[in-house]
Design an enzyme around this catalytic site. Structure first.
Site, mmCIF file in Angstrom:
data_model
loop_
_atom_site.group_PDB
_atom_site.id
_atom_site.type_symbol
_atom_site.label_atom_id
_atom_site.label_comp_id
_atom_site.label_asym_id
_atom_site.label_seq_id
_atom_site.Cartn_x
_atom_site.Cartn_y
_atom_site.Cartn_z
ATOM 1 N N SER B 156 33.889 29.872 47.215
ATOM 2 C CA SER B 156 33.529 31.161 46.728
ATOM 3 C C SER B 156 31.933 31.346 46.291
ATOM 4 C CB SER B 156 34.125 31.254 45.682
ATOM 5 O OG SER B 156 34.383 33.385 45.589
ATOM 6 N N ASP B 322 43.338 35.152 52.891
ATOM 7 C CA ASP B 322 41.873 35.503 52.159
ATOM 8 C C ASP B 322 41.461 36.756 53.176
ATOM 9 O OD1 ASP B 322 39.183 35.717 50.748
ATOM 10 O OD2 ASP B 322 38.897 33.600 50.793
ATOM 11 N N HIS B 355 42.260 34.891 48.378
ATOM 12 C CA HIS B 355 41.396 34.061 48.075
ATOM 13 C C HIS B 355 41.346 32.740 46.885
ATOM 14 C CE1 HIS B 355 36.508 33.335 48.519
ATOM 15 N NE2 HIS B 355 36.744 33.974 46.912
#
Lengths: 383, 383
Positions: B156, B322, B355
């Site tokens: 991320s 995601d 995610h």
């Protein structure tokens, strides 16, 4: 006299109002002894009274679906669909568009006076469900002399009402048009609604829903709810195409004022919504969405069984980029209808506009609706 | 002595701290004369100093990536990845995990004392970017005697740091592991961040960021930001599978207390986050995400040109479900690296966890990382 309106507009319209007396028993167990509905009509009811179409509005909609309240103002929210020569042709159909019970545009709701206290209802207004709305719309139909709708039409939460109509009053709906809807919300949908509610209810100006008494409104909370809503009404692609990563000042400012165009858009949408919409109504509408589940009370929670008694013809429409009410949710309705041996047509429209598509003049979508209404038999045109 | 920890745990760990003097010029134009970083290390640096791996944390992460601060507590946030015998094997690698500048877990940030005023920085703490973090991490590497990282790893926002490292210090990174990341946020990502910021900044307890002085925190705003975050970290499917439409009391209550299990989950997550995380840091971190765009200053905004000078080998990893940092975003990085004739491997992992997958022990994902680290040449194991 010059006419300020386009020839395919219904032109100037005025809301009407009906009062209903006698107890309305709500799904929640509460009872309303008296309520009023505000609504608009476009076109004329024919002699056989078989050309009436009910429009059901969505979360933040109201009765003003077509035409103008004043010249120069914006037309109703579904004006691109409804009018003389438009897909829902008012030369042929008599269109009825109410504001839902619990709304904030004139129908009885949290802003109305509670006869028990002589104060505004505020947070004491009872919860309303899609089933409750259908009941009130049926009473409205009674007063208008409409025994059976040619069609009940709605998008999103409005589509849920069209579906519920076909279940609750099978002999009063010939066609149910269920657009960009779902047989029930997903967990993610409920989660977004919960965040929106939390934003409103945690606003320091909410005062447990009695903000009217304090002369304030929970504007920040409403604004947040609307900003979040707008993100989910649009697709990622259309946001990218429309706003990209454009910087309003052409450069990063390293501050919390608006930098990216999307921030400006969301703040503007949120602020204008907070000025026009009532927070208690917003809370009620999101709960109504969460609760909708016509299969909840049938054996095995089986949507097929819930729909087995419907006799309407169904048109189910979804949009490819709608991720709030994805095509897969519409297909669940279609499959249940097919399994229940009901009459259903389904179209998935290619559109980049996300959930908002149902409000837009997407060409194939409007062609489908135009054809569907053209082929809908009525005894005779009204005039 | 009994050992309370599993054999593949790094066991008890203690944060370390380094102070840095001499001006740090930030992307925003501001300068910090002095700052401190808190960090943890796991494993041992080998004699050749070529077995060091930098862990970069994401939005709400910190330096405590592995092991335990006390027996019985939860281990660090990436403990499933880092340890003796784990995919990132601490018998072989020396792992360094800092808390980022601007954080709220011990490194200099909004909670620190501003030497100019002798008060906490609060909202006066300067904006920090991914580039700024890479600068501070490079200085940390200097003090640790690490000339070149065997790998820089992050998921991320952490993956963005790994990418930036390869751009800014091509000769100090042999491998860049860019997991569940993007070369820049989409409009939708920025929009979600803006809603989260607005929630915090419109909280009545925010006081323009000077809430410390009032003895309060904008807990409702932080809670909202986190609730919204959690929705976007998980896939629609996993939310449905984990929470469905289960009612906590088995029936509708027609009230605004928790009804659906998902509401309970989100409120709990939001409340616990609001107790542990600083609002000003959250604002800074989301801005850093929005600003990240390594191609912004290269001709034609061309990511290929931005990456052309990188000499690291890249491993790019994405997860099928995601939607916050979708596989398509990872593929943009991969295509740019290929076009720039860089060395890149890419794997898209099938996972339903959205995610969040990058934090989880998804079997194929961990097998890929294990193999990748096993094949990473180092001069010699440390012991």
């Amino acid at each position: 006299m010059s006419n300020a309106f386009p020839p395919d507009s219904v032109g100037l319209v005025s809301p009407q109002r009906r009062a209903f007396h006698g107890p309305l028993e709500l799904d929640s167990g509460a009872t309303l002894e008296h309520y009023e509905l505000v609504f608009e009509t476009y076109g004329e009811l024919n002699a056989a009274r078989d050309n009436a179409v009910l429009i059901c509005h969505a979360l933040s909609g109201d009765h003003h679906a077509a035409g103008y309240h004043q010249p120069g103002q914006r037309p109703g929210w579904w004006d691109n669909l409804i009018g003389p020569g438009k897909p829902l042709d008012t030369r042929r159909f008599f269109v009825v568009s109410p504001n839902n019970l619990g709304g904030c545009a004139g129908s009885t709701g949290p802003l109305s006076i509670n006869p028990a206290t002589a104060q505004v209802y505020g947070p004491d207004f009872p919860f309303v469900t899609v089933r409750d709305w259908v009941q009130t719309q049926a009473r409205l139909a009674d007063t208008l002399g409409i025994e059976c709708w040619a069609a009940v039409v709605g998008g999103s939460l409005g589509g849920m009402q069209a579906l519920q109509w076909a279940v609750d009053f099978p002999h009063r709906v010939r066609h149910a048009l269920v657009i960009a809807a779902a047989a029930k919300l997903t967990t993610q949908n409920i989660a977004f609604n919960e965040v929106a509610r939390h934003a409103i209810r945690s606003d320091a100006n909410f005062h447990g829903g009695r903000y009217y008494e304090h002369g304030v409104v929970p504007a920040h909370g409403l604004m947040l709810a609307r900003m979040l809503g707008h993100i989910t009404y649009l697709s990622d692609d259309v946001l990218m195409a429309r706003f990209g990563r454009e910087l309003r000042d052409g450069k990063l400012n390293f501050g919390f004022d608006v930098e990216f165009e999307i921030e400006s858009y969301l703040r503007h949408q949120g602020e204008s919504f907070a000025k026009r919409f009532d927070a208690n109504t917003y809370l009620l509408m999101t709960k109504s969405l969460d609760y909708f589940d016509p299969a909840a009370k049938v054996p095995e929670h089986d949507l097929r069984k819930a729909l087995a008694g419907a006799s309407a013809r169904f048109l189910v429409v979804s949009f490819s980029s709608d991720w709030r009410f994805a095509p897969a949710r519409s297909r669940e309705i279609v499959v249940a209808l097919l399994d229940a041996d009901r009459d259903v047509s389904y179209v998935e429209i290619e559109s980049e506009q996300g959930h908002d598509s149902f409000l837009l003049e997407v060409p194939l979508y409007h062609r489908v609706l135009r054809t569907y209404f053209q082929q809908m038999p009525i005894t005779a045109d009204p005039v």
